[in-house]
Design a protein around this motif. Structure first.
Motif, PDB file in Angstrom:
ATOM      1  N   SER A 123     -23.990 -16.595 -16.459  1.00  0.00           N
ATOM      2  CA  SER A 123     -22.948 -16.961 -17.426  1.00  0.00           C
ATOM      3  C   SER A 123     -21.891 -15.869 -17.499  1.00  0.00           C
ATOM      4  O   SER A 123     -22.202 -14.673 -17.552  1.00  0.00           O
ATOM      5  N   LEU A 124     -20.626 -16.283 -17.497  1.00  0.00           N
ATOM      6  CA  LEU A 124     -19.510 -15.339 -17.656  1.00  0.00           C
ATOM      7  C   LEU A 124     -19.348 -15.066 -19.152  1.00  0.00           C
ATOM      8  O   LEU A 124     -18.545 -15.690 -19.836  1.00  0.00           O
ATOM      9  N   ASP A 125     -20.134 -14.141 -19.649  1.00  0.00           N
ATOM     10  CA  ASP A 125     -20.174 -13.861 -21.085  1.00  0.00           C
ATOM     11  C   ASP A 125     -20.669 -12.437 -21.284  1.00  0.00           C
ATOM     12  O   ASP A 125     -21.034 -11.744 -20.332  1.00  0.00           O
ATOM     13  N   ARG A 126     -20.700 -12.003 -22.538  1.00  0.00           N
ATOM     14  CA  ARG A 126     -21.179 -10.658 -22.872  1.00  0.00           C
ATOM     15  C   ARG A 126     -22.561 -10.751 -23.490  1.00  0.00           C
ATOM     16  O   ARG A 126     -22.882 -11.705 -24.213  1.00  0.00           O
ATOM     17  N   LEU A 127     -23.384  -9.752 -23.226  1.00  0.00           N
ATOM     18  CA  LEU A 127     -24.736  -9.737 -23.768  1.00  0.00           C
ATOM     19  C   LEU A 127     -24.716  -9.696 -25.294  1.00  0.00           C
ATOM     20  O   LEU A 127     -25.585 -10.277 -25.946  1.00  0.00           O
ATOM     21  N   THR A 128     -23.710  -9.038 -25.855  1.00  0.00           N
ATOM     22  CA  THR A 128     -23.590  -8.956 -27.321  1.00  0.00           C
ATOM     23  C   THR A 128     -23.420 -10.342 -27.938  1.00  0.00           C
ATOM     24  O   THR A 128     -23.953 -10.622 -29.023  1.00  0.00           O
ATOM     25  N   ASN A 129     -22.687 -11.220 -27.261  1.00  0.00           N
ATOM     26  CA  ASN A 129     -22.514 -12.579 -27.778  1.00  0.00           C
ATOM     27  C   ASN A 129     -23.839 -13.325 -27.810  1.00  0.00           C
ATOM     28  O   ASN A 129     -24.123 -14.067 -28.758  1.00  0.00           O
ATOM     29  N   PHE A 130     -24.673 -13.129 -26.772  1.00  0.00           N
ATOM     30  CA  PHE A 130     -25.996 -13.759 -26.771  1.00  0.00           C
ATOM     31  C   PHE A 130     -26.879 -13.154 -27.859  1.00  0.00           C
ATOM     32  O   PHE A 130     -27.686 -13.856 -28.480  1.00  0.00           O
ATOM     33  N   GLU A 131     -26.727 -11.855 -28.090  1.00  0.00           N
ATOM     34  CA  GLU A 131     -27.514 -11.195 -29.132  1.00  0.00           C
ATOM     35  C   GLU A 131     -27.224 -11.808 -30.499  1.00  0.00           C
ATOM     36  O   GLU A 131     -28.128 -11.955 -31.341  1.00  0.00           O
ATOM     37  N   ASN A 132     -25.969 -12.201 -30.709  1.00  0.00           N
ATOM     38  CA  ASN A 132     -25.587 -12.818 -31.979  1.00  0.00           C
ATOM     39  C   ASN A 132     -26.020 -14.271 -32.079  1.00  0.00           C
ATOM     40  O   ASN A 132     -26.264 -14.783 -33.170  1.00  0.00           O
ATOM     41  N   GLY A 134     -22.382  -6.337 -15.158  1.00  0.00           N
ATOM     42  CA  GLY A 134     -20.928  -6.306 -15.203  1.00  0.00           C
ATOM     43  C   GLY A 134     -20.406  -7.243 -16.274  1.00  0.00           C
ATOM     44  O   GLY A 134     -20.767  -7.148 -17.444  1.00  0.00           O
ATOM     45  N   SER A 135     -19.549  -8.181 -15.863  1.00  0.00           N
ATOM     46  CA  SER A 135     -18.976  -9.139 -16.808  1.00  0.00           C
ATOM     47  C   SER A 135     -19.808 -10.420 -16.892  1.00  0.00           C
ATOM     48  O   SER A 135     -19.369 -11.404 -17.482  1.00  0.00           O
ATOM     49  N   TYR A 136     -21.004 -10.405 -16.310  1.00  0.00           N
ATOM     50  CA  TYR A 136     -21.874 -11.579 -16.312  1.00  0.00           C
ATOM     51  C   TYR A 136     -23.165 -11.288 -17.049  1.00  0.00           C
ATOM     52  O   TYR A 136     -23.558 -10.144 -17.246  1.00  0.00           O
ATOM     53  N   VAL A 137     -23.831 -12.373 -17.433  1.00  0.00           N
ATOM     54  CA  VAL A 137     -25.179 -12.282 -17.982  1.00  0.00           C
ATOM     55  C   VAL A 137     -26.060 -13.261 -17.212  1.00  0.00           C
ATOM     56  O   VAL A 137     -25.712 -14.438 -17.069  1.00  0.00           O
ATOM     57  N   LYS A 138     -27.180 -12.753 -16.693  1.00  0.00           N
ATOM     58  CA  LYS A 138     -28.145 -13.612 -16.010  1.00  0.00           C
ATOM     59  C   LYS A 138     -29.248 -13.967 -16.995  1.00  0.00           C
ATOM     60  O   LYS A 138     -29.857 -13.088 -17.595  1.00  0.00           O
ATOM     61  N   ILE A 139     -29.461 -15.258 -17.188  1.00  0.00           N
ATOM     62  CA  ILE A 139     -30.499 -15.743 -18.096  1.00  0.00           C
ATOM     63  C   ILE A 139     -31.672 -16.205 -17.245  1.00  0.00           C
ATOM     64  O   ILE A 139     -31.562 -17.180 -16.484  1.00  0.00           O
ATOM     65  N   TYR A 140     -32.782 -15.506 -17.347  1.00  0.00           N
ATOM     66  CA  TYR A 140     -33.968 -15.819 -16.548  1.00  0.00           C
ATOM     67  C   TYR A 140     -34.846 -16.805 -17.328  1.00  0.00           C
ATOM     68  O   TYR A 140     -35.348 -16.482 -18.406  1.00  0.00           O
ATOM     69  N   LEU A 141     -35.020 -17.990 -16.758  1.00  0.00           N
ATOM     70  CA  LEU A 141     -35.844 -19.020 -17.368  1.00  0.00           C
ATOM     71  C   LEU A 141     -37.169 -19.131 -16.622  1.00  0.00           C
ATOM     72  O   LEU A 141     -37.411 -18.416 -15.653  1.00  0.00           O
ATOM     73  N   LYS A 142     -38.007 -20.046 -17.061  1.00  0.00           N
ATOM     74  CA  LYS A 142     -39.312 -20.213 -16.429  1.00  0.00           C
ATOM     75  C   LYS A 142     -39.198 -20.665 -14.984  1.00  0.00           C
ATOM     76  O   LYS A 142     -39.999 -20.289 -14.136  1.00  0.00           O
ATOM     77  N   ASP A 143     -38.178 -21.493 -14.691  1.00  0.00           N
ATOM     78  CA  ASP A 143     -38.112 -22.093 -13.358  1.00  0.00           C
ATOM     79  C   ASP A 143     -36.779 -21.892 -12.648  1.00  0.00           C
ATOM     80  O   ASP A 143     -36.585 -22.384 -11.543  1.00  0.00           O
ATOM     81  N   LYS A 144     -35.837 -21.160 -13.260  1.00  0.00           N
ATOM     82  CA  LYS A 144     -34.543 -20.950 -12.619  1.00  0.00           C
ATOM     83  C   LYS A 144     -33.788 -19.833 -13.332  1.00  0.00           C
ATOM     84  O   LYS A 144     -34.262 -19.273 -14.332  1.00  0.00           O
TER      85      LYS A 144
END
Length: 247
Positions: free
Chosen positions: A187-196, A173-183
């Motif tokens: 984030s309330l952001d767009r995937l396109t912004n992370f892509e950039n 939806g309007s969130y992005v889940k960032i999967y890390l090694k331990d957690k």
């Protein structure tokens, strides 16, 4: 997985219990009818997953969740959709809107199972981890080849995250889940912004909902990529991105 139901409605307990009876890997340890009952139980017992209602008397579900120092995996089960944003900010696994079907329940449970495997794998590998530096002759984009960290706003904080700790990102939806090694960070952001923001010599978008860290790929099988026991789909539109990267 050891599970706990926290809901003041007996009907909700019956539905979840019936659904869990069809899944041999889920075991309901206890059913609590208030947040206070759950607090008392968790003071002496551990569980892997909580099915948590929100609208309960005296202590609401999300307020109860905030009291937990090291919460287990959480799946919200609620008749009120307006709390979804607040729930995802608390890094829940999924938000089930009552009444929910078995298929929707199973999808949420599978997310929790994958996250549990991810956490266990990361824990087992933590002592053997070796940090590597990005190659000096990798292709660069707007982010520097020497970039080692990124700042991510989520869970009402700004996190400094090492790029090497990121496994993959999922748009919900309007969130992005960032999967890390331990957690996991929501984030309330767009995937396109992370892509950039992310360097394209380390990360590639393989689906409208997923960006993966290429170094974390275990193997590619058909239209999916395996990363730490999780299979991430490869979208037909984005398949060429992965193909170009591999070449």
């Amino acid at each position: 997985m050891r599970c706990l139901i926290v809901d003041d409605e007996p009907l909700a307990h019956r539905v979840i219990n019936n659904y869990c009876d069809n899944l041999s890997f889920l075991n309901i340890e206890k059913g609590c009818y208030s947040a206070f009952e759950a607090i008392n139980y968790l003071n002496e017992n551990q569980v892997d997953l909580i099915f948590l209602d929100i609208n309960m008397p005296k202590l609401k579900g999300l307020d109860f969740l905030r009291t937990l120092n090291n919460p287990p995996l959480i799946i919200i089960t609620s008749a009120y959709q307006e709390y979804a944003m607040e729930g995802y900010e608390l890094a829940i696994q999924d938000y089930l809107l009552k009444p929910f079907s078995f298929e929707r329940f199973l999808k949420a449970v599978n997310k929790a199972v994958q996250q549990k495997k991810l956490l266990e794998t990361s824990k087992n590998k933590s002592e053997l981890e070796i940090t590597t530096k990005p190659s000096s002759n990798s292709i660069s984009n707007s982010a520097s080849n020497h970039q080692e960290h990124i700042f991510i706003k989520g869970d009402k904080k700004t996190h400094q995250v090492a790029l090497d700790a990121i496994l993959y990102l999922e748009s919900i939806g309007s969130y992005v889940k960032i999967y890390l090694k331990d957690k996991t960070i929501v984030s309330l952001d767009r995937l396109t912004n992370f892509e950039n923001k992310l360097p394209n010599n380390l990360f590639v978008r393989i689906h409208r909902s997923y960006i993966i860290a290429v170094r974390k790929i275990d193997f590619i099988e058909g239209n999916r990529v395996k990363i730490n026991d999780v299979f991430v789909p490869v979208g037909s539109v984005y398949k060429q991105n992965l193909t170009k990267f591999l070449k």
